[in-house]
Design an enzyme around this catalytic site. Structure first.
Site, PDB file in Angstrom:
ATOM      1  NE  ARG A 164      -3.736  -2.311   0.249  1.00  0.00           N
ATOM      2  CZ  ARG A 164      -3.349  -3.562  -0.220  1.00  0.00           C
ATOM      3  NH1 ARG A 164      -2.360  -3.803  -0.787  1.00  0.00           N
ATOM      4  NH2 ARG A 164      -4.311  -4.514   0.015  1.00  0.00           N
ATOM      5  CB  SER A 237      -9.297  -1.341   3.888  1.00  0.00           C
ATOM      6  OG  SER A 237      -9.925  -2.818   3.599  1.00  0.00           O
ATOM      7  CD  GLU A 333      -5.448   0.364   2.515  1.00  0.00           C
ATOM      8  OE1 GLU A 333      -6.091   0.345   1.333  1.00  0.00           O
ATOM      9  OE2 GLU A 333      -5.338  -0.568   3.457  1.00  0.00           O
TER      10      GLU A 333
END
Length: 337
Positions: A164, A237, A333
């Site tokens: 990520r 998320s 995130e």
């Protein structure tokens, strides 16, 4: 290029936060980038490129320029017996690229079906799902330098992809705008069905897997756990799955033998953030209109009129409780502004 003043961003972020930006511009043509940068240098205020608004959370009004990237176009630029090179404009919806791959029988991105957002955001976050990361298919990323308008090309290696993560979240953050992403997609029939539940879901759709059935299976799995942002505000998320070292992992494994995990490339261990949050009792929690999804606790939601600050306060409470119980820090995130 059209420019609007004191523009409401509620429809341009999937959390549905009622924030405003001082200036709002929409980039539809490649020439608009140059006009945008001229306006930016005249105003001398912050500039934020905006894709689908599916990975950010506004906690206050933005005192700057929001540039909505709406350029379109997906083009095959070369091919051989094994692969096809495809250029996609940054403003293309991600779902359009997935549909293009299915139509042209190009393999590699099907496990990323159903992810909201646009093509230009995919390398920034190195989006990933169900055992696949987009870095495996990216060949090059084209960008324009915000300061001087020069054009740059980043190879897959130069993108410095991580979990990520990419150079666009670090050294290049706030310095460039991604204009195009070039993908190398396979013509060779191959599927990654090893992630839990994927193979079984595919079998319910088709006895012989193809791109359409795998894509549909992935979307079905996502729909069972992830709220539709058109109905309930969220950004998918909210936290990354944490990576921890051996000492902490074996200590946790002794206390919690059933803790989900797998070994990462650097011998660290990746834990399931959703499992940690669930064990701390947050699944289904709600205070006002800020809450935690009832099925997937990794997703924070806005049930209606929650502010960005209320979502952030909830996130911090979750971080604190997970750290107190497990000694593990959950990193967001989502890009918090």
């Amino acid at each position: 290029m059209q420019v609007h003043e004191n523009f409401c961003l509620k429809k341009f972020n999937t959390f549905g936060i009622d924030a405003y930006t001082r200036w709002f511009a929409e980039i539809s043509l490649q020439n608009d980038y140059d006009e945008l940068l001229r306006f930016y240098h005249e105003q001398k205020i912050p500039l934020l490129p905006l894709g689908g608004g599916s990975n950010l959370l506004f906690t206050e009004n933005f005192d700057g320029i929001i540039a909505k990237i709406s350029t379109r176009g997906i083009t095959i630029i070369s091919e051989d017996d094994r692969s096809t090179i495809v250029d996609a404009a940054a403003g293309e919806p991600w779902e359009h690229l997935i549909a293009f791959c299915i139509t042209n029988e190009l393999y590699g991105l099907e496990n990323l079906s159903g992810i909201p957002g646009q093509v230009g955001s995919s390398p920034i976050q190195n989006i990933g799902a169900y055992g696949v990361e987009v870095k495996n298919c990216i060949s090059e990323v084209y960008a324009i330098n915000i300061d001087d308008g020069s054009r740059s090309k980043f190879s897959d290696r130069e993108c410095q992809f991580g979990y990520r993560d990419s150079i666009f979240k670090r050294e290049m953050k706030g310095r460039v705008i991604i204009t195009d992403v070039v993908f190398r997609l396979s013509k060779i029939r191959h599927f990654n069905l090893g992630y839990g539940g994927v193979a079984e879901e595919v079998q319910q759709i088709s006895q012989v897997p193809d791109l359409a059935s795998v894509s549909k299976a992935i979307c079905n799995i996502r729909d069972k756990k992830i709220p539709n942002p058109k109905e309930t505000g969220s950004a998918g998320s909210f936290f990354k799955n944490p990576l921890i070292d051996n000492d902490l992992f074996f200590n946790l494994k002794e206390q919690y033998p059933d803790i989900p995990h797998f070994t990462a490339a650097d011998d660290r261990h990746k834990l399931a953030a959703a499992w940690l949050i669930d064990r701390c009792g947050w699944k289904g929690y709600r205070k006002g209109d800020a809450g935690v999804n009832k099925l997937q606790p990794l997703i924070l939601v806005n049930y209606g009129t929650a502010s960005g600050s209320e979502i952030v306060d909830l996130a911090r409470q979750i971080q604190n409780s997970v750290f107190e119980k497990f000694g593990v820090y959950l990193e967001p995130e989502v890009n918090i502004l």
